[in-house]
Motif scaffolding. Structure first.
Motif, PDB file in Angstrom:
ATOM      1  N   UNK A 149       0.840  -1.197   0.000  1.00 61.28           N
ATOM      2  CA  UNK A 149       0.000   0.000   0.000  1.00 61.28           C
ATOM      3  C   UNK A 149       0.875   1.248   0.000  1.00 61.28           C
ATOM      4  N   UNK A 150       1.995   1.191   0.718  1.00 57.97           N
ATOM      5  CA  UNK A 150       2.909   2.342   0.736  1.00 57.97           C
ATOM      6  C   UNK A 150       3.503   2.603  -0.644  1.00 57.97           C
TER       7      UNK A 150
ATOM      8  N   UNK B 115       6.040  10.505   8.667  1.00 54.92           N
ATOM      9  CA  UNK B 115       5.761  10.880  10.055  1.00 54.92           C
ATOM     10  C   UNK B 115       4.908   9.796  10.691  1.00 54.92           C
ATOM     11  N   UNK B 116       4.911   9.760  12.012  1.00 52.75           N
ATOM     12  CA  UNK B 116       4.094   8.827  12.775  1.00 52.75           C
ATOM     13  C   UNK B 116       3.044   9.617  13.564  1.00 52.75           C
ATOM     14  N   UNK B 117       2.003   8.926  13.997  1.00 47.33           N
ATOM     15  CA  UNK B 117       0.980   9.566  14.816  1.00 47.33           C
ATOM     16  C   UNK B 117       0.335   8.532  15.722  1.00 47.33           C
TER      17      UNK B 117
ATOM     18  N   UNK C 180      -8.467   9.173  10.986  1.00 47.03           N
ATOM     19  CA  UNK C 180      -8.173   9.563   9.608  1.00 47.03           C
ATOM     20  C   UNK C 180      -8.542   8.464   8.615  1.00 47.03           C
ATOM     21  N   UNK C 181      -8.529   7.215   9.087  1.00 50.51           N
ATOM     22  CA  UNK C 181      -8.888   6.111   8.201  1.00 50.51           C
ATOM     23  C   UNK C 181     -10.374   5.893   8.075  1.00 50.51           C
ATOM     24  N   UNK C 182     -11.173   6.610   8.852  1.00 53.69           N
ATOM     25  CA  UNK C 182     -12.626   6.467   8.851  1.00 53.69           C
ATOM     26  C   UNK C 182     -13.203   6.933   7.515  1.00 53.69           C
TER      27      UNK C 182
ATOM     28  N   UNK D  72       3.924  13.673   6.213  1.00 51.85           N
ATOM     29  CA  UNK D  72       2.636  12.981   6.140  1.00 51.85           C
ATOM     30  C   UNK D  72       2.735  11.586   6.738  1.00 51.85           C
ATOM     31  N   UNK D  73       1.690  11.194   7.443  1.00 52.00           N
ATOM     32  CA  UNK D  73       1.615   9.863   8.032  1.00 52.00           C
ATOM     33  C   UNK D  73       1.034   8.873   7.026  1.00 52.00           C
ATOM     34  N   UNK D  74       1.031   7.614   7.397  1.00 51.93           N
ATOM     35  CA  UNK D  74       0.454   6.592   6.510  1.00 51.93           C
ATOM     36  C   UNK D  74      -1.034   6.866   6.270  1.00 51.93           C
TER      37      UNK D  74
END
Length: 692
Positions: free
Chosen positions: A278-279, A287-289, A297-299, A447-449
């Motif tokens: 996917x990456x 970045x991480x969160x 954010x995945x919703x 940006x995070x995943x």
């Protein structure tokens, strides 16, 4: 004559005398040699072809690429059997079964690819994907499909060593020893294909037609990954021309998994299938969160927020348009500009709408020119659309944007986020999404995943994402709704094979329902289940299944066809890391691959312990990349183990694995089910809840 079958006993009965068995074995070996010689001739013939007849350089390059792929697809692998089975026809009778084609020979050899005699064009080996080969997997006493006997072959490397006959008239012979031996054969290196061992229920899934989107819930060791890969190979064989144009993509959870499965499709002659994480598709995170923020954010609600955020950038026109050409002046009133923008807003993709807005404004100017008696053509309209007044108005009303600009504004502007998320997110959710310390600009943002999936959504709202003919998504239970939407866009005009296990969901957004997964993909598919394991021993599977009530209470415990008595050892030791070298040495005394799987934080310590003890090994990194070493023994982080299989697995500190993350119990379930021959669990304190 070369290739003719020797005289044999009645094909409805297996050979039951040593002399007869030897004669049959020698005849089959001679047939194998003939088939290999024919394959070499096919490859040499393909290699002798040139692209010199192409009309131009582009055509020549394309033709050369096709010829190279053809040569690669015809490569013979000396350690891989060219055929693995054979079907024998029933003796001809007046009431012969209609399932047998009269044009077929009395015996068919089934293999990984088609091989024919170059002189006569006579098929020597039939591709396992050919329609007639279906009988090798599906024929049985209830429906012999016109065949009397199924023969399986045993190989050591590329040498034919044994055969086993199964009558299809109802006389049961018990479990196939060759089939069992092939399933249990120790492995080193990458995943092998399973064309010799495909079970009837797997074959039905593999041969599902191209328009069908298939979702497979598969317990560990049920072969769901193999089913997905072999379905891709089947579809490429059956719909070669169509899929050659549109493409097939395999999406896996990490690079270690892709490296593990990389050899399967080439071994089946398919060398043009792309594989990615996917990456790879959406972009690697920088970045991480926190997990709760990533889950938010995945919703799927964020899709509506992003759409509104994008279209909020279109401003209400506050003035008209004045275009000067020579001494003539042409004007559009404010309300005309506003109506033109309103007619396009939200009806097309953003970038296309921007271009259409400029063209429609230019067209209205042309109408005014014609009313004055002029005769402008399309070139004049393009000139007006590119003129300075139109460009300036375009920037004020319909500005050019990038996905990064929109998302940057969302996460750094509280009022803009409130407006875009009205009715979708509450105050606490919006506060969680805002950056505590905004970046200077979208160019410097990290940006995070989860952000990457949102950027992909915005990119598609601006310009359409190209679609593929078929997509295979493995470990799909770990994808967020927004990531699933990203994959769905990439097969919007085709179909998909969705694979996974709800019990192995380890991300904060792990799926709880396959129907929801299909809904987020935007596909209407069939959900089926593989619950019988062929690889993981029953003793190991039963031990791991103790975790299911806590991680997936709606799933029934999987079952295994292999009892695996003595395959499980659970040892309490003072120091799990210190006990790793001895456990690894014991595993290495047996044939097959070995993995030491530990909490990510303990991987370096395990590797150091093996190094100090003089035990050669390799190490997988947290990103799935391999540090080369002894290919039989690998130290594997728990977060990278998903989708991989090893003959012998040593799990160090199961409690540490379970405690390392929110869904650590699910991660531990994954780790415990990577063993296909033996599992050794090393623990110092109490076992995690459920396992004790």
């Amino acid at each position: 004559m070369p290739g003719e079958k020797p005289d044999e006993p009645d094909p409805a009965r297996p050979t039951d005398n040593p002399a007869g068995e030897t004669a049959v074995l020698e005849a089959e070996r001679a047939y194998l040699a003939e088939a290999r010689a024919a394959l070499r001739a096919m490859r040499e013939s393909a290699a002798s072809l040139t692209a010199d007849t192409a009309a131009d350089w582009v055509s020549r390059q394309f033709l050369e690429s096709l010829l190279d792929q053809r040569v690669a697809a015809l490569a013979d692998h000396p350690d891989t059997p060219l055929f693995f089975g054979r079907l024998d026809r029933a003796p001809a009778t007046a009431d012969a079964a209609p399932g047998a084609d009269d044009d077929l020979p009395a015996a068919l050899h089934i293999g990984r690819r088609h091989v024919h005699d170059g002189d006569a064009g006579r098929p020597l080996v039939l591709d396992w994907r050919a329609p007639v080969s279906r009988a090798f997997y599906q024929a049985g006493p209830a429906d012999p499909m016109g065949w009397a006997r199924r023969r399986r072959f045993g190989f050591r490397g590329g040498a034919l060593t044994a055969f086993e006959d199964e009558p299809l008239d109802g006389r049961a012979l018990g479990t196939s020893a060759l089939l069992t031996a092939e399933i249990e054969r120790p492995r080193t290196g990458p995943m092998r294909d399973i064309v010799a061992t495909i079970q009837p229920e797997q074959d039905v899934l593999v041969r599902a037609e191209l328009p069908t989107t298939l979702c497979v819930q598969g317990a560990p060791g049920t072969g769901k990954t193999a089913v997905g890969l072999h379905r891709a190979a089947y579809l490429l064989f059956t719909h070669r021309e169509r899929l050659a144009r549109s493409g097939v993509l395999i999406v896996g959870p990490n690079r270690a998994f892709l490296a593990y499965i990389a050899a399967v499709l080439p071994a089946l002659g398919e060398v043009r299938v792309e594989q990615a994480t996917v990456d790879d598709l959406l972009g690697a995170p920088t970045a991480e969160e926190a997990a709760p923020v990533a889950a938010l954010k995945g919703d799927a609600r964020l899709a509506g927020v992003l759409r509104r955020a994008l279209w909020l950038h279109i401003a209400k026109p506050t003035e008209g348009l004045l275009v000067t050409r020579g001494i003539a002046r042409y004007r559009l009133d404010e309300h005309e500009v506003r109506e033109t923008a309103a007619a396009l807003r939200g009806t097309v993709r953003y970038a296309a709408g921007r271009a259409m807005f400029a063209q429609r404004l230019a067209h209205q100017i042309l109408v005014r020119m014609e009313r004055r008696g002029e005769a402008p053509d399309d070139r004049v309209q393009d000139q007006v659309a590119r003129s300075k007044p139109v460009k300036e108005l375009l920037e004020r009303v319909w500005p050019k944007l990038t996905p990064e600009q929109v998302l940057y504004r969302l996460w750094s502007d509280a009022e803009f986020l409130r407006t875009a998320a009205r009715g979708a997110l509450d105050d606490d959710e919006r506060a969680a999404l805002l950056w505590a310390k905004p970046y200077r600009s979208h160019r410097s943002a990290r940006w995070t995943r989860a952000d990457r999936a949102l950027l992909d959504e915005l990119a598609d709202l601006m310009e359409r994402t190209p679609a593929l003919g078929h997509l295979v998504a493995d470990e799909a239970q770990d994808l967020s709704p927004m990531q699933l939407r990203a994959l769905g866009r990439r097969c919007a005009g085709g179909s998909a094979t969705v694979l996974g296990d709800l019990a192995q969901g380890t991300t904060p957004w792990s799926a709880r329902s396959w129907r929801e997964v299909l809904e987020h993909l935007g596909l209407d598919g069939e959900v089926t289940e593989l619950a019988t394991g062929f690889r993981v021993p029953g003793e190991v599977l039963d031990f791991a299944a103790r975790l299911l009530p806590g991680i997936a209470p709606g799933l029934a415990a999987p079952r295994s066809l292999r009892p695996g008595a003595g395959s499980l050892a659970v040892r309490r030791v003072p120091d799990p890391v210190g006990a790793v070298p001895d456990a690894a040495r014991a595993a290495l005394e047996r044939p097959g691959s070995v993995a030491v799987i530990a909490p990510d934080a303990a991987v370096a310590a395990c590797a150091a312990a093996l190094e100090d003890a003089g035990v050669p090994h390799g190490t997988l990194g947290a990103d799935g990349t391999a540090t080369p070493g002894d290919e039989r023994l690998w130290v594997v982080p728990a977060t990278v183990a998903k989708g991989l299989e090893y003959d012998h697995v040593v799990v160090a500190d199961p409690a540490g694995i379970a405690a390392a993350e929110e869904r650590g119990a699910a991660r531990l379930y994954v780790v415990l089910t990577r063993a296909v021959t033996s599992l050794t669990v090393l623990h110092a304190g109490d076992l995690p809840a459920g396992l004790a």
